[in-house]
Design an enzyme around this catalytic site. Sequence first.
Site, short mmCIF file in Angstrom:
data_model
loop_
_atom_site.label_atom_id
_atom_site.label_comp_id
_atom_site.label_asym_id
_atom_site.label_seq_id
_atom_site.Cartn_x
_atom_site.Cartn_y
_atom_site.Cartn_z
N CYS A 262 -27.05 -37.61 -37.84
CA CYS A 262 -28.50 -37.78 -37.59
C CYS A 262 -28.97 -39.03 -38.31
O CYS A 262 -28.61 -39.25 -39.47
CB CYS A 262 -29.26 -36.55 -38.10
SG CYS A 262 -31.05 -36.67 -37.82
N CYS B 29 -31.06 -32.41 -46.31
CA CYS B 29 -30.28 -31.91 -45.17
C CYS B 29 -28.86 -32.51 -45.17
O CYS B 29 -28.69 -33.72 -45.27
CB CYS B 29 -31.01 -32.28 -43.88
SG CYS B 29 -30.07 -31.94 -42.39
N GLY C 229 -28.78 -33.28 -35.73
CA GLY C 229 -29.41 -34.39 -35.01
C GLY C 229 -30.88 -34.20 -34.72
O GLY C 229 -31.44 -33.11 -34.87
N SER D 81 -36.76 -28.37 -31.99
CA SER D 81 -37.30 -28.70 -33.32
C SER D 81 -37.13 -30.19 -33.59
O SER D 81 -36.03 -30.73 -33.48
CB SER D 81 -36.55 -27.88 -34.38
OG SER D 81 -36.94 -28.28 -35.67
N LEU E 129 -42.37 -30.28 -40.65
CA LEU E 129 -43.36 -31.02 -41.42
C LEU E 129 -42.87 -31.21 -42.85
O LEU E 129 -42.98 -32.27 -43.43
CB LEU E 129 -44.68 -30.25 -41.38
CG LEU E 129 -45.92 -31.06 -41.70
CD1 LEU E 129 -46.14 -32.14 -40.67
CD2 LEU E 129 -47.14 -30.15 -41.77
N CYS F 215 -29.66 -23.40 -41.51
CA CYS F 215 -30.40 -24.65 -41.30
C CYS F 215 -30.04 -25.66 -42.37
O CYS F 215 -30.05 -25.35 -43.56
CB CYS F 215 -31.89 -24.40 -41.45
SG CYS F 215 -32.57 -23.40 -40.17
N1 SAH Z 1 -33.60 -32.57 -36.64
C1 SAH Z 1 -34.44 -31.53 -36.22
C2 SAH Z 1 -33.70 -30.27 -35.89
C3 SAH Z 1 -32.53 -29.94 -36.75
S1 SAH Z 1 -32.91 -29.53 -38.42
C4 SAH Z 1 -35.50 -31.26 -37.27
O1 SAH Z 1 -35.41 -31.80 -38.36
O2 SAH Z 1 -36.43 -30.53 -36.96
C5 SAH Z 1 -33.51 -27.88 -38.22
C6 SAH Z 1 -34.39 -27.39 -39.37
O3 SAH Z 1 -33.62 -27.25 -40.57
C7 SAH Z 1 -35.53 -28.34 -39.72
O4 SAH Z 1 -36.73 -27.63 -39.78
C8 SAH Z 1 -35.16 -28.84 -41.10
O5 SAH Z 1 -36.30 -29.17 -41.83
C9 SAH Z 1 -34.41 -27.68 -41.66
N2 SAH Z 1 -33.50 -28.00 -42.76
C10 SAH Z 1 -32.83 -29.13 -43.00
N3 SAH Z 1 -32.08 -29.01 -44.11
C11 SAH Z 1 -32.29 -27.76 -44.60
C12 SAH Z 1 -31.77 -27.02 -45.69
N4 SAH Z 1 -30.85 -27.52 -46.50
N5 SAH Z 1 -32.21 -25.76 -45.88
C13 SAH Z 1 -33.10 -25.20 -45.02
N6 SAH Z 1 -33.60 -25.83 -43.96
C14 SAH Z 1 -33.20 -27.11 -43.74
FE1 SF4 Z 2 -31.91 -34.94 -39.06
FE2 SF4 Z 2 -33.36 -32.70 -38.92
FE3 SF4 Z 2 -31.51 -33.02 -40.85
FE4 SF4 Z 2 -33.76 -34.46 -40.92
S1 SF4 Z 2 -33.61 -32.23 -41.09
S2 SF4 Z 2 -31.68 -35.26 -41.26
S3 SF4 Z 2 -34.12 -34.82 -38.76
S4 SF4 Z 2 -31.11 -32.89 -38.67
#
Ligand code: SAH
Ligand code: SF4
Length: 360
Positions: A116, A123, A172, A204, A228, A351
């Site tokens: 991504c 993340c 992604g 999302s 957000l 997630c």
């Molecule tokens: N890229 C898109 C969809 C994939 S991420 C997005 O960011 O919305 C899906 C969800 O996982 C998002 O809401 C993101 O904020 C959340 N996320 C990312 N890293 C995380 C983590 N370590 N723990 C919990 N949620 C996380």
């Molecule tokens: Fe990409 Fe979603 Fe992870 Fe942010 S939270 S790096 S937008 S996958």
Amino acid sequence: MFYNEIMVKSVLSGLSLEELKALFSPLPPFRAKQVYRWIIRGTRSFFDMTDLPRDLQEELDFRFMLYSSQVSSRLADPDGTVKLRITLRDGAKIEGVLLVDGGGRRTACLSTQAGCPMACAFCKTGALGFLRNLDSGEIIEQFFHIQTAGTGTGNGPVDGPEIANIVIMGMGEPLLNLTELRRALGIFTDPEGLGFSKRRITVSTSGVIPGILDLADHGPKVRLAVSLTTADEDLRKRLMPATMTHPLPRLREALLYYQQKTGCRVTLEVVLLGGINTRRRDMDALADFAEGLDVVVNLIPWNPVEGLEFEGRPLGRPTVREIEEFSEGMTRRRLGVTRRRGKGLGVSGACGQLGESFTV
Ligand code: SAH
Ligand code: SF4
């Protein structure tokens, strides 16, 4: 013969019925329809398409591939979550996840990119960097792999109840790959295809404004969730650096426009990071952002990812008290709030935990 060896076969999994008809021409259209029916049932071999004559099965097998990806490993969590690592045609690796809720309902969580480019600090996928967009077939194949993932290897026949929901929340940023995502959603929702209700599909996004406007204008009218994280602009830019070009006031306007056009409620996802975005001012900013929008706030306690830091400090899970206080703070500010449980933590399938290094 030499031609055969170097021929790159077209992959059929991501094609609409119309595209299949065009590709199969001059064969009569009903042949394309037969093959399409088999594809959407997850059939892996032309030789299993029992209503096709043998010589046609052979010709199709010679010219085309049904799938371009395969499951390279399967990790099952006792809570029912199954994480599949999937290897694409060029060796890139992605992940797709089967989630099972308390009532036994199954949800497929799909990736849209290998890696991504958004680089969110919390993340794991963001830490990998960006490799490439997936095509519609690679998105749809994840669904079929997941459909067979419950007890098997993810390469076999359908082995459980129908998948009830699709969430585009894997690896992604979906709205940076909207063309291919839209093609895949077209097949998921095609009444002659998988026949999914649009209300059972959630996309999302980290808040990519042109993509939200495009969805508002051209659909499909699936559910929208926006990550957000915080509505404190300064903190958001530091946590999600690529949102720099998608500032909060413009994001809010885009969501207003989206709601005017679609009439749909939007979910605001907030990953709670211990001691970082759980302050009173984050609650206030969120309430200001949500004013005049039809939203529900989804709280996601941060799932641990080893080695991730934010400005030199290791990231941590929020305490139970922080979660409670944030939740109550939302309710007090008249915001609807839901909480997501950390499904799949045991297999790093929750997630933000998706991804391993690319080996291409
Ligand atoms: N890229 C898109 C969809 C994939 S991420 C997005 O960011 O919305 C899906 C969800 O996982 C998002 O809401 C993101 O904020 C959340 N996320 C990312 N890293 C995380 C983590 N370590 N723990 C919990 N949620 C996380
Ligand atoms: Fe990409 Fe979603 Fe992870 Fe942010 S939270 S790096 S937008 S996958």
